[in-house]
Write a protein that holds these residues in place. Structure first.
Motif, short mmCIF file in Angstrom:
data_model
loop_
_atom_site.label_atom_id
_atom_site.label_comp_id
_atom_site.label_asym_id
_atom_site.label_seq_id
_atom_site.Cartn_x
_atom_site.Cartn_y
_atom_site.Cartn_z
N GLN A 1 0.82 -1.21 0.00
CA GLN A 1 0.00 0.00 0.00
C GLN A 1 0.86 1.26 0.00
OE1 GLN A 1 -3.26 -0.06 -0.78
NE2 GLN A 1 -2.71 -2.21 -1.07
N SER A 2 2.03 1.17 0.60
CA SER A 2 2.98 2.29 0.52
C SER A 2 3.38 2.52 -0.95
CB SER A 2 4.21 1.99 1.38
OG SER A 2 5.19 2.98 1.21
N GLN A 3 3.58 1.42 -1.66
CA GLN A 3 3.89 1.54 -3.09
C GLN A 3 2.72 2.15 -3.85
OE1 GLN A 3 4.99 -2.68 -3.46
NE2 GLN A 3 6.88 -1.96 -4.41
N MET A 4 1.51 1.79 -3.45
CA MET A 4 0.33 2.36 -4.11
C MET A 4 0.28 3.87 -3.88
SD MET A 4 -1.28 -0.01 -5.73
CE MET A 4 0.39 -0.06 -6.26
N MET A 5 0.64 4.29 -2.68
CA MET A 5 0.70 5.73 -2.42
C MET A 5 1.67 6.40 -3.37
SD MET A 5 0.61 5.88 1.73
CE MET A 5 0.73 7.67 1.80
N SER A 6 2.81 5.77 -3.59
CA SER A 6 3.81 6.33 -4.52
C SER A 6 3.26 6.42 -5.93
CB SER A 6 5.08 5.47 -4.51
OG SER A 6 5.70 5.52 -3.27
N VAL A 7 2.54 5.38 -6.35
CA VAL A 7 1.94 5.41 -7.69
C VAL A 7 0.98 6.58 -7.81
CG1 VAL A 7 0.35 4.19 -9.26
CG2 VAL A 7 2.17 2.92 -8.11
N TYR A 8 0.09 6.71 -6.82
CA TYR A 8 -0.90 7.80 -6.88
C TYR A 8 -0.22 9.17 -6.80
CZ TYR A 8 -4.67 4.40 -6.51
OH TYR A 8 -5.54 3.38 -6.76
N MET A 9 0.82 9.28 -5.99
CA MET A 9 1.52 10.56 -5.90
C MET A 9 2.17 10.92 -7.24
SD MET A 9 3.04 10.20 -2.05
CE MET A 9 3.99 11.72 -2.05
N ARG A 10 2.75 9.94 -7.91
CA ARG A 10 3.36 10.20 -9.22
C ARG A 10 2.32 10.65 -10.24
NH1 ARG A 10 7.95 5.51 -10.13
NH2 ARG A 10 9.18 6.08 -8.33
N GLN A 11 1.10 10.19 -10.05
CA GLN A 11 0.02 10.58 -10.96
C GLN A 11 -0.66 11.88 -10.53
OE1 GLN A 11 -2.30 6.91 -10.67
NE2 GLN A 11 -1.82 6.52 -12.82
N GLY A 12 -0.24 12.42 -9.39
CA GLY A 12 -0.86 13.64 -8.89
C GLY A 12 -2.18 13.39 -8.17
N LYS A 13 -2.46 12.16 -7.83
CA LYS A 13 -3.70 11.79 -7.13
C LYS A 13 -3.44 11.73 -5.62
CE LYS A 13 -5.35 9.27 -11.14
NZ LYS A 13 -5.72 7.96 -11.69
N TYR A 14 -3.21 12.91 -5.07
CA TYR A 14 -2.78 13.00 -3.67
C TYR A 14 -3.86 12.59 -2.68
CZ TYR A 14 1.08 15.37 -5.88
OH TYR A 14 2.14 15.66 -6.67
N TYR A 15 -5.12 12.86 -2.99
CA TYR A 15 -6.17 12.50 -2.05
C TYR A 15 -6.35 10.98 -1.97
CZ TYR A 15 -7.29 17.36 -1.35
OH TYR A 15 -7.21 18.68 -1.01
N ARG A 16 -6.17 10.28 -3.09
CA ARG A 16 -6.21 8.81 -3.05
C ARG A 16 -5.05 8.28 -2.21
NH1 ARG A 16 -7.92 6.22 -8.84
NH2 ARG A 16 -10.03 7.03 -8.80
N ALA A 17 -3.88 8.83 -2.41
CA ALA A 17 -2.72 8.42 -1.63
C ALA A 17 -2.95 8.71 -0.15
CB ALA A 17 -1.46 9.14 -2.14
N LYS A 18 -3.55 9.84 0.12
CA LYS A 18 -3.81 10.24 1.51
C LYS A 18 -4.75 9.25 2.19
CE LYS A 18 -5.99 13.95 4.08
NZ LYS A 18 -7.36 14.31 3.95
N ARG A 19 -5.79 8.80 1.47
CA ARG A 19 -6.74 7.83 2.05
C ARG A 19 -6.02 6.54 2.45
NH1 ARG A 19 -10.52 9.57 -1.91
NH2 ARG A 19 -10.05 7.79 -3.20
N ILE A 20 -5.15 6.08 1.59
CA ILE A 20 -4.38 4.87 1.92
C ILE A 20 -3.50 5.15 3.13
CG2 ILE A 20 -2.55 3.31 1.15
CD1 ILE A 20 -3.60 3.72 -1.72
N GLY A 21 -2.81 6.26 3.09
CA GLY A 21 -1.88 6.60 4.17
C GLY A 21 -2.55 6.70 5.52
N GLU A 22 -3.73 7.25 5.55
CA GLU A 22 -4.42 7.40 6.83
C GLU A 22 -4.86 6.05 7.39
OE1 GLU A 22 -7.27 10.45 5.82
OE2 GLU A 22 -5.81 12.03 6.34
N LYS A 23 -5.10 5.09 6.52
CA LYS A 23 -5.46 3.74 6.97
C LYS A 23 -4.26 3.04 7.61
CE LYS A 23 -7.22 -0.68 5.32
NZ LYS A 23 -7.63 -1.47 4.16
N PHE A 24 -3.06 3.33 7.10
CA PHE A 24 -1.84 2.67 7.58
C PHE A 24 -0.90 3.66 8.26
CE2 PHE A 24 -3.35 0.00 4.11
CZ PHE A 24 -3.28 -1.26 4.68
N SER A 25 -1.45 4.64 8.93
CA SER A 25 -0.62 5.72 9.50
C SER A 25 0.34 5.24 10.58
CB SER A 25 -1.51 6.84 10.05
OG SER A 25 -2.32 6.34 11.09
N TRP A 26 0.16 4.03 11.06
CA TRP A 26 1.06 3.46 12.07
C TRP A 26 2.37 2.96 11.45
CZ3 TRP A 26 2.05 -1.45 10.55
CH2 TRP A 26 1.10 -2.07 9.74
#
Length: 156
Positions: free
Chosen positions: A98-123
């Motif tokens: 999921q961290s990799q997925m955040m990177s994919v979304y960030m590269r695409q400029g989809k920061y809110y999608r990345a943020k949703r994943i990040g908040e789920k795994f914020s630990w």
């Protein structure tokens, strides 16, 4: 058999450290069904930018999360974000993937999608770092410990 695989893994690690990839590949050929050894071979191919060879191995181990994480890395290097996202969707509870997925979304400029994943795994520490980057990009405040004289080091 497991004991000999472990011994060969150690030998492979030594070859990889010495960048003697030909000898490491020879060991990999002896154990085509051993995921740990094949994962090491995939790492070699990624380092050598031989992505097709790496994917050929990775497709043989669809249930191995470490290998699938390597596959996502390959897709990202190739700029094939669609395949990376499809593969990441198969492992929704794996924080590394999921961290990799955040990177994919960030590269695409989809920061809110990345943020949703990040908040789920914020630990998860690497995800915390990515979340910090996203919050900076989105201009969202982070939680800070406020004292009478706050300093930057007080911000989490």
């Amino acid at each position: 058999m497991e004991e000999s695989i472990n011994e060969f893994e150690k030998i492979m690690d030594q070859y990889i450290q010495e960048e003697n990839f030909i000898e490491a590949e020879k060991i990999g050929a002896k154990f085509p069904n051993a995921p740990k050894i094949q994962s090491k071979i995939i790492s070699i191919y990624i380092k050598l930018e031989e992505y097709e060879k790496a994917k050929e191995i990775g497709l043989k181990f669809p249930e191995e999360e470490k290998i699938q994480s390597q596959m996502i890395k390959i897709y990202m290097k190739e700029g094939n974000y669609v395949e990376a996202i499809k593969l990441g969707a198969e492992f929704p509870e794996n924080p590394i993937i999921q961290s990799q997925m955040m990177s994919v979304y960030m590269r695409q400029g989809k920061y809110y999608r990345a943020k949703r994943i990040g908040e789920k795994f914020s630990w998860h520490k690497p995800i915390q770092l990515q979340l910090g980057k996203i919050y900076n990009i989105l201009g969202q405040p982070k939680n800070c410990l406020l004292y009478t004289s706050p300093s930057p080091r007080d911000c989490s």
